[in-house]
Write a protein that holds these residues in place. Structure first.
Motif, mmCIF file in Angstrom:
data_model
loop_
_atom_site.group_PDB
_atom_site.id
_atom_site.type_symbol
_atom_site.label_atom_id
_atom_site.label_comp_id
_atom_site.label_asym_id
_atom_site.label_seq_id
_atom_site.Cartn_x
_atom_site.Cartn_y
_atom_site.Cartn_z
ATOM 1 N N VAL A 52 3.382 -6.378 17.037
ATOM 2 C CA VAL A 52 2.985 -5.305 16.118
ATOM 3 C C VAL A 52 1.728 -5.702 15.345
ATOM 4 O O VAL A 52 0.774 -4.910 15.206
ATOM 5 N N VAL A 53 1.685 -6.931 14.857
ATOM 6 C CA VAL A 53 0.529 -7.419 14.095
ATOM 7 C C VAL A 53 -0.718 -7.442 14.976
ATOM 8 O O VAL A 53 -1.830 -7.076 14.521
ATOM 9 N N LEU A 54 -0.569 -7.825 16.231
ATOM 10 C CA LEU A 54 -1.719 -7.912 17.142
ATOM 11 C C LEU A 54 -2.238 -6.530 17.535
ATOM 12 O O LEU A 54 -3.450 -6.325 17.660
ATOM 13 N N VAL A 55 -1.339 -5.586 17.731
ATOM 14 C CA VAL A 55 -1.739 -4.249 18.172
ATOM 15 C C VAL A 55 -2.274 -3.416 17.019
ATOM 16 O O VAL A 55 -3.120 -2.537 17.212
ATOM 17 N N TRP A 56 -1.811 -3.695 15.809
ATOM 18 C CA TRP A 56 -2.135 -2.877 14.629
ATOM 19 C C TRP A 56 -3.632 -2.554 14.488
ATOM 20 O O TRP A 56 -4.007 -1.377 14.327
ATOM 21 N N PRO A 57 -4.547 -3.564 14.544
ATOM 22 C CA PRO A 57 -5.974 -3.248 14.353
ATOM 23 C C PRO A 57 -6.525 -2.307 15.425
ATOM 24 O O PRO A 57 -7.442 -1.523 15.162
ATOM 25 N N GLY A 58 -5.991 -2.382 16.635
ATOM 26 C CA GLY A 58 -6.496 -1.558 17.731
ATOM 27 C C GLY A 58 -6.131 -0.095 17.640
ATOM 28 O O GLY A 58 -6.738 0.747 18.305
ATOM 29 N N VAL A 59 -5.138 0.240 16.811
ATOM 30 C CA VAL A 59 -4.748 1.650 16.664
ATOM 31 C C VAL A 59 -5.873 2.428 15.986
ATOM 32 O O VAL A 59 -6.141 3.589 16.315
ATOM 33 N N ASN A 60 -6.536 1.768 15.018
ATOM 34 C CA ASN A 60 -7.735 2.323 14.403
ATOM 35 C C ASN A 60 -7.509 3.706 13.784
ATOM 36 O O ASN A 60 -8.302 4.635 13.983
ATOM 37 N N LYS A 61 -6.402 3.865 13.077
ATOM 38 C CA LYS A 61 -6.101 5.144 12.440
ATOM 39 C C LYS A 61 -5.818 5.002 10.945
ATOM 40 O O LYS A 61 -5.282 5.915 10.329
ATOM 41 N N GLY A 62 -6.139 3.874 10.379
ATOM 42 C CA GLY A 62 -5.852 3.676 8.964
ATOM 43 C C GLY A 62 -4.455 3.105 8.781
ATOM 44 O O GLY A 62 -3.558 3.309 9.606
ATOM 45 N N THR A 63 -4.268 2.411 7.677
ATOM 46 C CA THR A 63 -3.006 1.699 7.451
ATOM 47 C C THR A 63 -1.807 2.638 7.407
ATOM 48 O O THR A 63 -0.794 2.412 8.066
ATOM 49 N N MET A 64 -1.910 3.709 6.623
ATOM 50 C CA MET A 64 -0.770 4.608 6.468
ATOM 51 C C MET A 64 -0.454 5.344 7.760
ATOM 52 O O MET A 64 0.722 5.524 8.116
ATOM 53 N N ASP A 65 -1.482 5.774 8.484
ATOM 54 C CA ASP A 65 -1.240 6.479 9.747
ATOM 55 C C ASP A 65 -0.614 5.545 10.780
ATOM 56 O O ASP A 65 0.287 5.936 11.525
#
Length: 205
Positions: A52-65
């Motif tokens: 989850v931590v590794l994929v999080w930056p790649g979502v690129n939709k903002g923290t809350m989204d």
């Protein structure tokens, strides 16, 4: 093996009784005791959190989204996978010869569990029944995470996976119990009327 067989005191002894209404306390007792079973389980939890931590930056939709996507995946896992999980248990029970395998829902706790009333299984058979959803559904989810076409979908699937691994905690606790009694010849069955589960050990000659 039948329930009548297990109740012959010259051959078997009752070593454990689980009240289904208090099963959460029993699960906590065994889930947090140390063994290769619980070590593997908590390691897997940590691996999914790391993913989850590794994929999080790649979502690129903002923290809350991004958090919303993860939460949506976990909520979807609860709504969709919970009944599937229990019916995989039921199919596994059927594979051991059970004529009656049913899913019992507890609305107060919003949980469910599968029982096979009066059907005696050995320790190995019970491990098969307990691990079936863990192995089948988690394998499917891991494959989904690996082949997901977008990072957002990958994050949602990680949410489902994270929820489902957590939902397998009761199954892991049962396998832990079997591990701690691995030198014993164990048998178990459910009583739908009590409702309880009973564990018997075959006496050594």
């Amino acid at each position: 093996m039948t329930v009548t067989d297990l109740k012959q005191p010259d051959h078997f002894e009752l070593i454990g009784t689980i009240d289904h209404k208090a099963i959460h306390a029993w699960v906590r007792l065994y889930l947090f005791s140390v063994s290769p079973v619980t070590f593997a389980y908590w390691t897997l939890n940590c691996c999914v959190i790391a993913a989850v931590v590794l994929v999080w930056p790649g979502v690129n939709k903002g923290t809350m989204d991004t958090f919303s996507i993860l939460s949506l995946g976990m909520s979807g896992g609860w709504i969709l996978l919970l009944p599937v999980h229990e019916y995989v248990h039921a199919l596994a029970y059927r594979a051991t010869g059970a004529s009656d395998a049913r899913v019992v829902y507890t609305l107060r706790r919003l949980t469910a569990h599968c029982i096979a009333p009066g059907h005696v299984v050995s320790g190995r058979q019970f491990a098969f029944v307990g691990l079936a959803p863990f192995l089948v559904l988690n394998s499917v989810l891991v494959m989904g995470v690996l082949v997901a076409p977008t990072e957002a979908l990958r994050m949602a699937l990680l949410g489902v996976l994270l929820f489902h691994i957590g939902a397998c905690s009761g199954d892991v606790a049962f396998v832990q119990y079997l591990w701690l009694h691995r030198t014993d010849e164990l048998y178990t069955y459910d009583d739908a009327h009590t409702p309880q589960s009973f564990f018997y050990r075959k006496k050594k000659v």
